[in-house]
Design a protein around this motif. Sequence first.
Motif, PDB file in Angstrom:
ATOM      1  N   VAL A 348      61.510  43.287  -3.179  1.00  0.00           N
ATOM      2  CA  VAL A 348      62.365  44.072  -4.067  1.00  0.00           C
ATOM      3  C   VAL A 348      63.826  43.880  -3.669  1.00  0.00           C
ATOM      4  O   VAL A 348      64.132  43.520  -2.529  1.00  0.00           O
ATOM      5  CB  VAL A 348      62.030  45.583  -4.015  1.00  0.00           C
ATOM      6  N   LYS A 349      64.700  44.120  -4.625  1.00  0.00           N
ATOM      7  CA  LYS A 349      66.134  44.097  -4.346  1.00  0.00           C
ATOM      8  C   LYS A 349      66.708  45.482  -4.635  1.00  0.00           C
ATOM      9  O   LYS A 349      66.170  46.235  -5.447  1.00  0.00           O
ATOM     10  CB  LYS A 349      66.841  43.040  -5.187  1.00  0.00           C
ATOM     11  N   SER A 350      67.791  45.781  -3.952  1.00  0.00           N
ATOM     12  CA  SER A 350      68.404  47.097  -4.077  1.00  0.00           C
ATOM     13  C   SER A 350      69.885  46.955  -4.408  1.00  0.00           C
ATOM     14  O   SER A 350      70.564  46.038  -3.924  1.00  0.00           O
ATOM     15  CB  SER A 350      68.244  47.851  -2.754  1.00  0.00           C
ATOM     16  N   ASP A 356      83.931  46.234  -0.120  1.00  0.00           N
ATOM     17  CA  ASP A 356      84.528  46.693  -1.384  1.00  0.00           C
ATOM     18  C   ASP A 356      83.749  46.197  -2.591  1.00  0.00           C
ATOM     19  O   ASP A 356      84.249  46.258  -3.716  1.00  0.00           O
ATOM     20  CB  ASP A 356      85.983  46.189  -1.483  1.00  0.00           C
ATOM     21  N   GLN A 357      82.541  45.694  -2.366  1.00  0.00           N
ATOM     22  CA  GLN A 357      81.789  45.107  -3.464  1.00  0.00           C
ATOM     23  C   GLN A 357      80.434  45.766  -3.660  1.00  0.00           C
ATOM     24  O   GLN A 357      79.812  46.209  -2.704  1.00  0.00           O
ATOM     25  CB  GLN A 357      81.565  43.604  -3.202  1.00  0.00           C
ATOM     26  N   ARG A 358      80.037  45.818  -4.929  1.00  0.00           N
ATOM     27  CA  ARG A 358      78.681  46.251  -5.229  1.00  0.00           C
ATOM     28  C   ARG A 358      77.764  45.043  -5.059  1.00  0.00           C
ATOM     29  O   ARG A 358      78.079  43.942  -5.483  1.00  0.00           O
ATOM     30  CB  ARG A 358      78.599  46.781  -6.665  1.00  0.00           C
ATOM     31  N   THR A 359      76.635  45.266  -4.386  1.00  0.00           N
ATOM     32  CA  THR A 359      75.719  44.157  -4.121  1.00  0.00           C
ATOM     33  C   THR A 359      74.341  44.428  -4.703  1.00  0.00           C
ATOM     34  O   THR A 359      73.956  45.576  -4.921  1.00  0.00           O
ATOM     35  CB  THR A 359      75.564  43.917  -2.607  1.00  0.00           C
ATOM     36  N   ARG A 399      73.102  38.073   6.090  1.00  0.00           N
ATOM     37  CA  ARG A 399      73.546  37.879   4.713  1.00  0.00           C
ATOM     38  C   ARG A 399      72.374  38.086   3.749  1.00  0.00           C
ATOM     39  O   ARG A 399      71.279  37.571   3.962  1.00  0.00           O
ATOM     40  CB  ARG A 399      74.097  36.460   4.566  1.00  0.00           C
ATOM     41  N   GLY A 400      72.595  38.849   2.689  1.00  0.00           N
ATOM     42  CA  GLY A 400      71.560  39.034   1.682  1.00  0.00           C
ATOM     43  C   GLY A 400      70.698  40.269   1.878  1.00  0.00           C
ATOM     44  O   GLY A 400      69.764  40.498   1.117  1.00  0.00           O
TER      45      GLY A 400
END
Length: 416
Positions: A348-350, A356-359, A399-400
């Motif tokens: 799953v991804k969240s 300062d970024q939406r991921t 990362r990720g």
Amino acid sequence: MEIEVEKSCGIFGGKKVGDRQVVWMSHGDEAATLPNGFEVVARSQQGAIAAVEDKDRRFYGLQYHPEVTHSPEGMETLRSFLFEVCGVNAGWKMEDVMDEEIKVINNMVGPDDHVICALSGGVDSTVAATLVHKAIGDRLHCIFVDNGLLRYKERERVMETFERDLHLPVTCVDATEQFLSKLKGVVDPELKRKIIGKEFICVFDAFAKELENNLGRKPAFLVQGTLYPDVIESCPPPGTGRTHSHTIKSHHNVGGLPKDMKLKLIEPLKLLFKDEVRQLGRILTVPNSFLKRHPFPGPGLAVRVLGDVTEDNALDTLRQVDEIFIQSIKDAGIYDSIWQAFAVFLPVKSVGVQGDQRTHSHVVALRAVTSQDGMTADWYHFEREFLDDVVQKICNNVRGVNRVALDITSKAPINN
């Protein structure tokens, strides 16, 4: 489950009628009618029969697990049964096991026979290999397979131990491409296990053929680090006609070897639990730091990536997360208090905010359990400060990954 003694009985030692104790009663079935001659000696709170006795024939039965840590007084019950009811003498020693197994190996393996050992880098196969090496010397030929599903720098670390500390004859085979190509697109964990088991056998067969060319004769035996919990969990339910139990250990040696395998098995640890294997390893002078290593599943990270292992850089991401988690546990001085700790890559991804970024990134889970014999487990209670620190390290360095979950299930499969 709390049980209450209904009748004084030898297996409960000095317990009186009405005495209670907590036990691990994890089965969904129960005895409805007793055979002739049996009486109920203990029941659960709900009224289920927990213990029975046939006094005349001296037969006893328990409907719970006295041998696990979740039954705090279970060892006293076993002690009463063995020493008071049966009159057994406590003369068993691990040194006797070593001597007996060496005799068994020497009787089984002819003076000109050669033996292959599949080393996983774990405690079980390493102790098994060291024991067989002590018995037959350099007629043992070990193989360590890098299947692309190992932990961070696992190959380099274990090969150094094999060569520098244990002086075992080990050939390292890089079969990463062979395994990962077969696993591409596979999501079902049971299918993963079977594919991995089949590929391991292919690698072993190729190694055996190469050895045959070099030695001028075929290797006759394959050593495996099967333990008693593997045997127990691979036993079929009575009357089912199955060859092994459901799918608990289908990836393991006791349930996953092909019928046409040409090598005979040597399993010198199959009557031992993990803590006993570690005792045996100390007698065999296997480094203590190696013996204390947490268990690692035979299928490797394939069963800790819930999904296709070849997608989304899942394996490398999981290796980094797992390394941070395990190193943090070691730095905190709690590694030896934990039976097994590991990270899991979730499918799953969240959505989150990093900097300062939406991921929109991956979620990983952390799990750590305590156990004594590997049969039952309870989740390890981390300090809040430790969890806060390790989560920050993971999210800042891998990362990720933007979210970390904690698995606090009490009795899930501890080898995943």
